[in-house]
Design a protein around this motif. Structure first.
Motif, PDB file in Angstrom:
ATOM      1  N   LYS A 199     -40.529 -27.553-115.772  1.00 12.50           N
ATOM      2  CA  LYS A 199     -40.855 -26.032-114.739  1.00 12.50           C
ATOM      3  C   LYS A 199     -41.289 -25.081-115.393  1.00 12.50           C
ATOM      4  O   LYS A 199     -40.549 -24.748-116.556  1.00 12.50           O
ATOM      5  N   LYS A 200     -42.481 -24.085-114.455  1.00 14.83           N
ATOM      6  CA  LYS A 200     -43.117 -23.082-115.464  1.00 14.83           C
ATOM      7  C   LYS A 200     -41.719 -22.231-115.564  1.00 14.83           C
ATOM      8  O   LYS A 200     -41.683 -21.479-116.486  1.00 14.83           O
ATOM      9  N   LEU A 205     -39.076 -19.114-118.700  1.00 12.56           N
ATOM     10  CA  LEU A 205     -36.834 -18.774-120.201  1.00 12.56           C
ATOM     11  C   LEU A 205     -37.020 -18.768-121.353  1.00 12.56           C
ATOM     12  O   LEU A 205     -36.304 -18.948-122.228  1.00 12.56           O
ATOM     13  N   ILE A 206     -36.913 -20.197-121.508  1.00  6.23           N
ATOM     14  CA  ILE A 206     -37.110 -21.161-123.236  1.00  6.23           C
ATOM     15  C   ILE A 206     -38.114 -20.105-124.030  1.00  6.23           C
ATOM     16  O   ILE A 206     -37.584 -19.225-125.172  1.00  6.23           O
ATOM     17  N   GLU A 207     -39.616 -19.310-123.646  1.00 12.49           N
ATOM     18  CA  GLU A 207     -39.825 -18.141-124.263  1.00 12.49           C
ATOM     19  C   GLU A 207     -39.266 -16.836-124.063  1.00 12.49           C
ATOM     20  O   GLU A 207     -39.072 -16.596-125.627  1.00 12.49           O
ATOM     21  N   ALA A 219     -40.682 -27.382-129.932  1.00 10.73           N
ATOM     22  CA  ALA A 219     -40.023 -28.533-129.825  1.00 10.73           C
ATOM     23  C   ALA A 219     -39.210 -28.634-128.515  1.00 10.73           C
ATOM     24  O   ALA A 219     -39.133 -30.273-127.960  1.00 10.73           O
ATOM     25  N   LEU A 220     -38.953 -27.985-128.083  1.00 15.51           N
ATOM     26  CA  LEU A 220     -37.949 -28.076-126.848  1.00 15.51           C
ATOM     27  C   LEU A 220     -39.271 -28.814-125.514  1.00 15.51           C
ATOM     28  O   LEU A 220     -38.913 -29.080-124.176  1.00 15.51           O
ATOM     29  N   LYS A 221     -40.289 -27.121-125.811  1.00 16.35           N
ATOM     30  CA  LYS A 221     -41.531 -28.280-124.717  1.00 16.35           C
ATOM     31  C   LYS A 221     -42.542 -29.521-124.261  1.00 16.35           C
ATOM     32  O   LYS A 221     -42.832 -29.778-123.795  1.00 16.35           O
TER      33      LYS A 221
END
Length: 285
Positions: A199-200, A205-207, A219-221
């Motif tokens: 989800k967005k 959060l990843i970014e 890689a995660l995305k």
């Protein structure tokens, strides 16, 4: 049972508590005394691989049951005191006091182990070998460390996390190394595919958390694409590959504590093995 000159690899997928299915498969492989030259393990698959190589039938299952219910392994206290929800030091230290690991047999075994972890710098899979890595436990910790739930593991000059984000089923690695026969153990039913479900909010959060590691963010995305590519390789008609997969979806939380549920899927693994035992013998002959 099979040509002693033939080189055989074992590829073990991860999946947290779904690895209890794999625990049953490796126990049956030990019962049948099937010689494996090299194991390729990811996350829970790498943890299972340790117990396979040390020839400790039943330890992988018991280690899962004990670890997942331990507050030393997962707790909010860990977050406050250790800044991590999951602490693999329990698995490699405290657990051994009540369920000893046969380090001697593991180290002296001719069976090599290749552990997959994902580099935060490159976002790509790195492969750590038992025969070459001084502290393999750190590589196994990294391979099993889920982003956000566990801290990145530092090895040499890089940081690493879950190997499943870059090479979740390292069959191609085994093929590239020229093995004659490859046994693959999946923890998802045959034909399963991952959809892009990030989800967005999680993407943001990843970014933020991994802003210094843009290759890892990518890689995660796109980890679902890596997964599906690996599955497609597994499903190709290849006389060198034999696949064990659950006959039904494994309905467990990633860190499942329910002993009854875990035992159910361990028993499922035994049933799947027995149902394919003759086919495996023919495959290895």
């Amino acid at each position: 049972m099979y040509d002693l000159i033939m080189k055989i690899a074992l590829v073990l997928q991860g999946g947290g508590s779904r690895g209890i299915f794999t625990s049953a498969i490796i126990d049956k492989l030990l019962e049948e005394n099937i010689k494996i030259d090299k194991v390729f393990g990811v996350s829970a698959g790498a943890l299972n691989a340790m117990n396979f190589i040390s020839k400790q039938k039943g330890r992988a299952k018991e280690a899962t049951l004990l670890t997942f219910k331990s507050k030393e392994f997962t707790s909010l206290k860990n977050v406050i005191v250790k800044r991590t929800f999951v602490d693999f030091n329990y698995y490699f230290n405290d657990l051994n006091k009540i369920l000893p690991f046969d380090e001697k047999t593991f180290k002296e075994s001719p069976t090599d182990l290749c552990v997959v972890a994902t580099s935060l710098t490159t976002g790509k899979a790195c492969y750590f070998l038992k025969s070459e890595t001084q502290n393999l436990n750190e590589a196994i910790k990294a391979s099993a460390s889920i982003p956000f739930a566990a801290k990145p593991v530092k090895i040499n000059n890089d940081l690493y996390l879950d190997g499943g984000d870059s090479d979740p089923i390292p069959l191609q690695k085994a093929i590239d190394e020229g093995f004659d026969k490859i046994i693959v153990v999946l923890t998802r039913p045959y034909g399963f595919r991952k959809l892009k479900t990030i989800k967005k909010q999680k993407q943001k959060l990843i970014e933020v958390v991994f802003k210094k590691y843009q290759n890892y963010v990518y890689a995660l995305k796109n980890s679902h694409q890596n997964y599906n590519t690996c599955v497609e390789e597994v499903e190709k008609e290849n006389e060198k590959v034999f696949v064990f997969a659950p006959s039904e979806e494994i309905n467990l939380k990633h860190l499942e504590k329910n002993k009854e549920k875990l035992n159910y899927y361990y028993d499922l693994g035994k049933k799947v093995f027995e149902g394919n035992k003759k086919k495996l013998a023919d495959f290895l002959s």
